[in-house]
Design an enzyme around this catalytic site. Sequence first.
Site, PDB file in Angstrom:
ATOM      1  N   GLU A 149      -5.012  12.361 -15.683  1.00 59.37           N
ATOM      2  CA  GLU A 149      -4.050  12.903 -14.718  1.00 59.37           C
ATOM      3  C   GLU A 149      -3.481  14.239 -15.193  1.00 59.37           C
ATOM      4  O   GLU A 149      -3.241  15.136 -14.397  1.00 59.37           O
ATOM      5  CB  GLU A 149      -2.921  11.901 -14.449  1.00 59.37           C
ATOM      6  CG  GLU A 149      -3.340  10.703 -13.612  1.00 59.37           C
ATOM      7  CD  GLU A 149      -3.836  11.087 -12.215  1.00 59.37           C
ATOM      8  OE1 GLU A 149      -3.502  12.174 -11.724  1.00 59.37           O
ATOM      9  OE2 GLU A 149      -4.586  10.291 -11.613  1.00 59.37           O
ATOM     10  N   TYR A 160       5.113  13.200 -10.986  1.00 54.73           N
ATOM     11  CA  TYR A 160       3.822  12.813 -10.411  1.00 54.73           C
ATOM     12  C   TYR A 160       3.029  11.970 -11.408  1.00 54.73           C
ATOM     13  O   TYR A 160       2.508  10.896 -11.078  1.00 54.73           O
ATOM     14  CB  TYR A 160       3.006  14.052  -9.988  1.00 54.73           C
ATOM     15  CG  TYR A 160       1.571  13.661  -9.749  1.00 54.73           C
ATOM     16  CD1 TYR A 160       1.222  13.007  -8.568  1.00 54.73           C
ATOM     17  CD2 TYR A 160       0.594  13.843 -10.728  1.00 54.73           C
ATOM     18  CE1 TYR A 160      -0.083  12.567  -8.368  1.00 54.73           C
ATOM     19  CE2 TYR A 160      -0.699  13.408 -10.533  1.00 54.73           C
ATOM     20  CZ  TYR A 160      -1.032  12.775  -9.349  1.00 54.73           C
ATOM     21  OH  TYR A 160      -2.302  12.322  -9.161  1.00 54.73           O
ATOM     22  N   ASP A 168       0.028  13.663  -4.629  1.00 54.55           N
ATOM     23  CA  ASP A 168      -0.508  14.945  -5.096  1.00 54.55           C
ATOM     24  C   ASP A 168      -0.871  15.784  -3.858  1.00 54.55           C
ATOM     25  O   ASP A 168      -0.549  15.401  -2.725  1.00 54.55           O
ATOM     26  CB  ASP A 168      -1.708  14.732  -6.043  1.00 54.55           C
ATOM     27  CG  ASP A 168      -2.938  14.193  -5.317  1.00 54.55           C
ATOM     28  OD1 ASP A 168      -2.852  13.915  -4.098  1.00 54.55           O
ATOM     29  OD2 ASP A 168      -3.995  14.066  -5.968  1.00 54.55           O
TER      30      ASP A 168
END
Length: 358
Positions: free
Chosen positions: A43, A125, A143
């Site tokens: 990520e 996030y 996202d």
Amino acid sequence: MDASAQNISESLLAWYDAHARALPWRAAPGAPPPDAYRVWISEVMLQQTTVAAVIPYFARFTERWPTVEALAAAEDGDVMAVWAGLGYYARARNLLACARAVAAMGGRFPDSEEALRALPGLGAYTAAAVAAIAFGRRAVVVDANVERVVARLFAIAKPLPAGRAAIRTAAGAITPHERSGDFAQAMMDLGATICTTRAPRCLLCPLSDRCLARQAGEAESFPVKPAKAAKPHRKGHAWWIERHGAVWLVRRQGKGMLGGMRALPDDGWIAGRDGTAVPPLAGPWQAGGSVAHVFTHFSLDLNLRLYSGSDWDSLAAQDGEWWPLERLDEAGLPTLFAKAARLAQATTGAGRGDEVIQ
Ligand code: SF4
């Protein structure tokens, strides 16, 4: 979750079961979740970077440092060297700081969004994505791909960035309590492969019969982009001094706009200093019209003044040169000054205006 939201998540998960992208940091749909360390590395790498670019870096990185403890013990320089080419190097520094914090906590990532968020360099996030994908926690993961899908699904008309709050609320309303990691990855996959920025493939979309943007025939209009801010506008002056078939040109300062290039003398067209122009010679000057030009960060109206005196000797003490008009196209004038020169020649050739500016 209401019936319609449940319907959306069920349709999306069924689509994911059949169409999930096989990626090295993922578990297959419905399988036990992957290692938090690998989810976290992927990520972080995927921020501002494409999946295709990340895959070889992810392989090298996790082969060299297969656990968070191994990464925590790495030399900073070695990590930066393996990261080289991925860009946004602050991510690598944050990665190390976070790995060392997790190693100090016994080498296990915390399993809640809130506790993940408290780790150094781990943003909202990434915390949501790791909580959902690695720990199966219900977390709203938004996202850029998810943002686009949700904005279209609900035809959210409020422009970004203010529209993000409504997008997030809508994403939260359709996020299921079960399989929330698969749901997050399904949304990412749908945005990356079907609900693309341009020409979304709505005919293949599992959500097409509930998509408001599609029903309106305006899928590509969402998410609504903010109106472009008008560029600041400046005004400036340039001076055309002609003598016996030659024009006076100067060399612009090396570090400023158009630095190092030949140009007409000008007042620098500094923002907020309109009307303070000091010409290189005392008058008489005549109005020569103006040229408009648009730079990346501002637009400019350059007012041209034409010298109609004969005190050329006063220029001798200044930096500059007399350039023959017949070879003006060889002077390498930037576009702005080439336009001004054309205007001056057209004006002087046709006879000067009546306005006299001293
Ligand atoms: S129907 Fe089209 S616009 Fe709507 S979510 Fe699916 S791909 Fe995107």
